[in-house]
Design an enzyme around this catalytic site. Structure first.
Site, PDB file in Angstrom:
ATOM      1  N   VAL A  71     -24.581  46.856   2.177  1.00 32.68           N
ATOM      2  CA  VAL A  71     -23.587  47.126   3.312  1.00 32.68           C
ATOM      3  C   VAL A  71     -22.291  46.391   3.425  1.00 32.68           C
ATOM      4  O   VAL A  71     -21.254  46.851   3.462  1.00 32.68           O
ATOM      5  CB  VAL A  71     -24.404  47.092   4.504  1.00 32.68           C
ATOM      6  CG1 VAL A  71     -23.671  47.926   5.805  1.00 32.68           C
ATOM      7  CG2 VAL A  71     -25.724  47.801   4.688  1.00 32.68           C
ATOM      8  N   ALA A  91     -27.682  45.040  14.439  1.00 34.11           N
ATOM      9  CA  ALA A  91     -27.515  44.622  15.794  1.00 34.11           C
ATOM     10  C   ALA A  91     -28.247  45.570  16.956  1.00 34.11           C
ATOM     11  O   ALA A  91     -29.140  44.777  17.755  1.00 34.11           O
ATOM     12  CB  ALA A  91     -25.930  44.535  15.920  1.00 34.11           C
ATOM     13  N   HIS A  93     -16.366  73.821  19.677  1.00 32.63           N
ATOM     14  CA  HIS A  93     -15.812  74.322  18.590  1.00 32.63           C
ATOM     15  C   HIS A  93     -14.269  73.975  18.837  1.00 32.63           C
ATOM     16  O   HIS A  93     -13.941  74.557  19.945  1.00 32.63           O
ATOM     17  CB  HIS A  93     -15.977  75.836  18.113  1.00 32.63           C
ATOM     18  CG  HIS A  93     -14.988  76.192  17.102  1.00 32.63           C
ATOM     19  ND1 HIS A  93     -15.279  76.147  15.613  1.00 32.63           N
ATOM     20  CD2 HIS A  93     -14.001  76.967  17.314  1.00 32.63           C
ATOM     21  CE1 HIS A  93     -14.226  76.542  15.095  1.00 32.63           C
ATOM     22  NE2 HIS A  93     -13.531  77.367  15.783  1.00 32.63           N
TER      23      HIS A  93
END
Ligand code: NAD
Length: 475
Positions: A192, A328, A452
């Site tokens: 990461v 976290a 949408h």
């Protein structure tokens, strides 16, 4: 009760510890929180790794570098051009520092509002729930508590043959504070941190090579997501060497000379900076005195049960210093759970619905099981997926890369996992977490009205696609 007696003393003010402290105080418990972190200005700073040198500052730099990359690479399609675009790194880093200060100061203000007493120094658990605090000047004081919550976090793992010197060989904190763009940046570990911080400096013009020991890219993610992400990163010019084992990193003048064993034998690479991001380990050094009854496992993590109880009366541990993912939000929820249990309420965290997010471009997010895990667990499943290239909003945003893939139980249709790669999937994953937490089925999501044009329609269509009835693609 004397001033130095508390219902709850929390050691560590990162997202696990400070959240636990605030929740405990909200529940009427007299609470203290101890932390030893010193900010860039040399002053005590609350917030732990996440706020000071992790989640928040990295997102600030990811956003700055993304703006610069778009200006120099993608705005052309909108008809926007700019001459002499330049990045001023000290200004960018200064903006990041201001954000960090705002949020660490924000926690100090929240502590005040909630009447949490903050103590600065290194906390150490003594027997009988006493907490010794050693301040930066060496002075000591002791607090007594009915309950202690250990939330001491984690620290970067150091490689013995590539030790951090803070100048040439750096950790995540160092990579957030470079004075200028390194011409060549080496990164050890395509996890990461390696991907996020590698992306930051690549977008600003650095020649970035990431060296990863494992043969598979992003092994924890869904294989199709990892494949799409790898393709997009390659397009961006991020070089990722898999199955590559670093054996030597020598600092010579202002360069770092790397030797690593790759797929095609030994290789050399010369870089200006080397970021080592090979994982983090629980930080428990000097935190536990003898006789506390708290034990650690073979990886140095504090041993706890599913309620984060250490087995010693009134002693709990949460966040990165215990088992589970180092995220976290996982630590914060554990903190809330423990505070509620201490207050005599029900406390609970569902480890099966913790979302993962990697803030690259495109973003990567997931919740629940991958297809590989379903296969390994012999769970019958069906899948549905939908590409962002067929979502009007994504194309209008010039962000057509990626897809949403939903995995549902073949018989019950219950959602087992959702895997996303694309624009803003860090936000889209929340809907999937809610659906799974409510034990929802793919049909539940398929029958819900989605606005949408939005990116969330990709989640809707992926749910429809599980039942082979996606509207905007062939099934
Ligand atoms: P990581 O575990 O995500 O990745 C480390 C990578 O380094 C792995 O792919 C591993 O195979 C590789 N590696 C290990 N030893 C190596 C070696 N000798 N040579 C080459 N590759 C090697 O760890 P990280 O990126 O350092 O992050 C640390 C922790 O912080 C993680 O647990 C992560 O979850 C957390 N974090 C999370 C976020 C987020 O949620 N967006 C962001 C940053 C960090």
């Amino acid at each position: 009760m004397s001033e130095q007696n508390f219902d709850v003393v929390v050691i560590g003010a990162g997202p696990a510890g400070y959240v636990a402290a605030i929740r405990a105080a909200q529940l009427g418990l007299k609470t203290a929180c101890v932390d030893m972190f010193t900010g860039k200005d040399g002053k005590a700073a609350l917030g732990g790794t996440c706020l000071n040198v992790g989640c928040i500052p990295s997102k600030a730099l990811l956003d700055s570098s993304r703006q610069f990359h778009n200006l120099t690479h993608t705005f052309g399609v909108h008809g926007i051009s700019a001459r002499d675009a330049a990045i001023d790194v000290p200004t960018m880093v200064g903006r990041k520092d201001k954000i960090v200060k705002q949020f660490t100061g924000g926690i100090a203000a929240l502590f005040k509002q909630n009447k949490v007493s903050a103590f600065f120094g290194k906390g150490r658990l003594l027997p009988n729930r006493q907490v010794e605090i050693t301040a930066a000047d060496g002075s000591k004081q002791t607090l007594a508590a009915s309950n202690v919550i250990l939330a001491t976090g984690s620290v970067p793992i150091e490689l013995p043959f590539a030790k951090f010197d803070g100048k040439h060989i750096i950790d995540n904190a160092g990579a957030l504070d470079l004075a200028d763009v390194p011409k060549r940046l080496g990164v050890i570990g395509a996890g990461v941190i390696g991907l996020e911080l590698g992306s930051v400096w690549k977008r600003l013009g650095s020649d970035v090579t990431i060296i990863e020991a494992l043969p598979d890219f992003l092994a924890a993610a869904d294989a199709e997501v990892a494949k799409t992400a790898a393709r997009e990163f390659a397009k961006q010019g991020l070089k990722i060497e898999l199955g590559a084992k670093l054996s030597k990193a020598e600092i010579k003048g202002n360069e770092v000379h790397l030797t690593y064993a790759g797929k095609d034998g030994d290789k050399q690479l010369v870089v200006d900076k080397l970021l080592v991001a090979v994982g983090r380990r629980a930080y428990t050094q000097g935190v536990l005195a003898d006789g506390t009854g708290v034990s650690t496992d073979e990886r140095g993590r504090i041993v706890v049960d599913e309620h984060c109880w250490t087995g010693a009366e009134g002693v709990w541990a949460v966040g990165d210093c215990v088992r589970g993912p180092m995220l976290a939000h996982k630590g914060s929820e554990e903190g809330v759970m423990v505070a509620e249990l201490i207050a005599g309420k029900a406390g609970h965290i569902n480890m099966d619905t913790i979302p993962w997010v990697i803030y690259t471009e495109p973003e990567i997010a997931w919740v629940g099981k991958t297809e590989a895990q379903c296969k390994a667990d012999n769970i019958p499943y069906k899948t549905g997926s939908f590409p962002f290239a067929a979502i009007g909003r994504a194309v209008a945003m010039n962000e057509p890369a990626g897809f949403v893939k939903m995995i549902a139980h073949a018989e019950t249709d219950r959602i087992l996992g959702v895997h996303l790669v694309g624009a803003n999937v860090s936000e889209l994953v929340a809907e999937c977490v809610v659906a799974m937490e409510f034990k929802g089925s793919s049909e539940d999501l398929a029958r819900i009205v989605h606005a949408h044009p939005t990116l969330s329609e990709a989640v809707h269509e992926a749910a429809l696609s599980v039942d082979k009835r996606a509207i905007h693609k062939g099934n």
